[in-house]
Design an enzyme around this catalytic site. Structure first.
Site, PDB file in Angstrom:
ATOM      1  N   LEU A 149      53.906 -34.871 -88.590  1.00 55.53           N
ATOM      2  CA  LEU A 149      53.354 -36.377 -88.656  1.00 55.53           C
ATOM      3  C   LEU A 149      54.572 -37.745 -87.630  1.00 55.53           C
ATOM      4  CD1 LEU A 149      50.189 -38.341 -88.552  1.00 55.53           C
ATOM      5  CD2 LEU A 149      50.882 -39.341 -90.642  1.00 55.53           C
ATOM      6  N   ASP A 150      54.595 -37.824 -87.037  1.00 55.45           N
ATOM      7  CA  ASP A 150      55.740 -38.597 -86.281  1.00 55.45           C
ATOM      8  C   ASP A 150      56.074 -39.215 -87.877  1.00 55.45           C
ATOM      9  OD1 ASP A 150      55.976 -37.950 -84.104  1.00 55.45           O
ATOM     10  OD2 ASP A 150      54.874 -38.599 -83.785  1.00 55.45           O
ATOM     11  N   TYR A 151      57.411 -39.726 -87.607  1.00 52.94           N
ATOM     12  CA  TYR A 151      58.401 -40.844 -88.987  1.00 52.94           C
ATOM     13  C   TYR A 151      57.608 -41.924 -88.500  1.00 52.94           C
ATOM     14  CZ  TYR A 151      62.264 -43.074 -90.251  1.00 52.94           C
ATOM     15  OH  TYR A 151      62.933 -44.300 -90.964  1.00 52.94           O
TER      16      TYR A 151
END
Length: 205
Positions: free
Chosen positions: A44-46
């Site tokens: 899951l993206d930053y």
């Protein structure tokens, strides 16, 4: 015996344990009692928030990441501007040619779920979603809207690229659900311990 943990990943946290460029990681937000051999399933993206499953059950990891087994993901997306029916229709229909970078493109499939979320007066986010820290950088005189999107794809920053392509830049992205397992009742950084039977049943494994 395997462990299954559901984390609501906070904003600006890397979905990994190893340190990188001084950014916060899972090691900074998970409780010290977390088993040392669990790892996140997928990524899951930053700058995205929400659903992250951690486990030491390699069978779950394999089934969740194998493209043969598609799993529906639901996202709550805050976008800039008032969404239009034309934009929603484009998301429903699919066929958006997304630039993934490095010369790669991808044509999106139709979304399984596309809804505008109507907030009650005074609400800043849908029920169950806490205000973000730090707050989003909304422009004072431009309204924002919330969408609910369901899809089985998960290319690099795909949801953000899709909503931007139909005219609504993404301000905030929360992965709320995968199949029948969701993060309802969890706040940023909070963890729910799952049973094996519950995990397999709700993830349709």
């Amino acid at each position: 015996m395997y462990d299954y943990l559901l984390l609501f990943k906070p904003f600006n946290v890397l979905c990994q344990f190893s340190a990188h460029e001084g950014k916060r990681t899972l090691a900074d937000v998970l409780p010290p009692t977390t088993p040392r051999d669990v790892y996140p399933v997928g990524r899951l993206d930053y700058d995205s928030e929400g659903f992250v499953l951690l486990t030491n059950d390699t069978a779950v990891n394999h089934r969740m990441l194998d493209p043969v087994h598609e799993h529906e993901r639901e996202y709550l997306v805050q976008v800039e501007g008032e969404v239009t029916e034309e934009g929603l229709s484009k998301l429903r229909e699919g066929g958006l040619d997304l630039n993934l970078g490095r010369g790669k493109t991808h044509r999106s499939r139709p979304c399984l779920l596309v809804e505008r979320i109507i907030l009650s007066e005074g609400e800043e986010a849908p029920p169950g979603i806490e205000p973000r820290e730090p707050p989003i950088r909304a422009r004072k005189f431009i309204p924002t809207s919330w969408l609910r999107l369901g899809m089985t794809e998960g290319r690099n920053r795909q949801v953000r690229r899709m909503v931007a392509m139909v005219g609504f830049p993404c301000l905030r992205l929360v992965r709320w659900r995968v199949e029948k397992l969701d993060v309802a009742g969890l706040g940023p950084g909070e963890v729910r311990v799952l049973r094996r039977e519950e995990t397999y049943e709700k993830l349709q494994l």
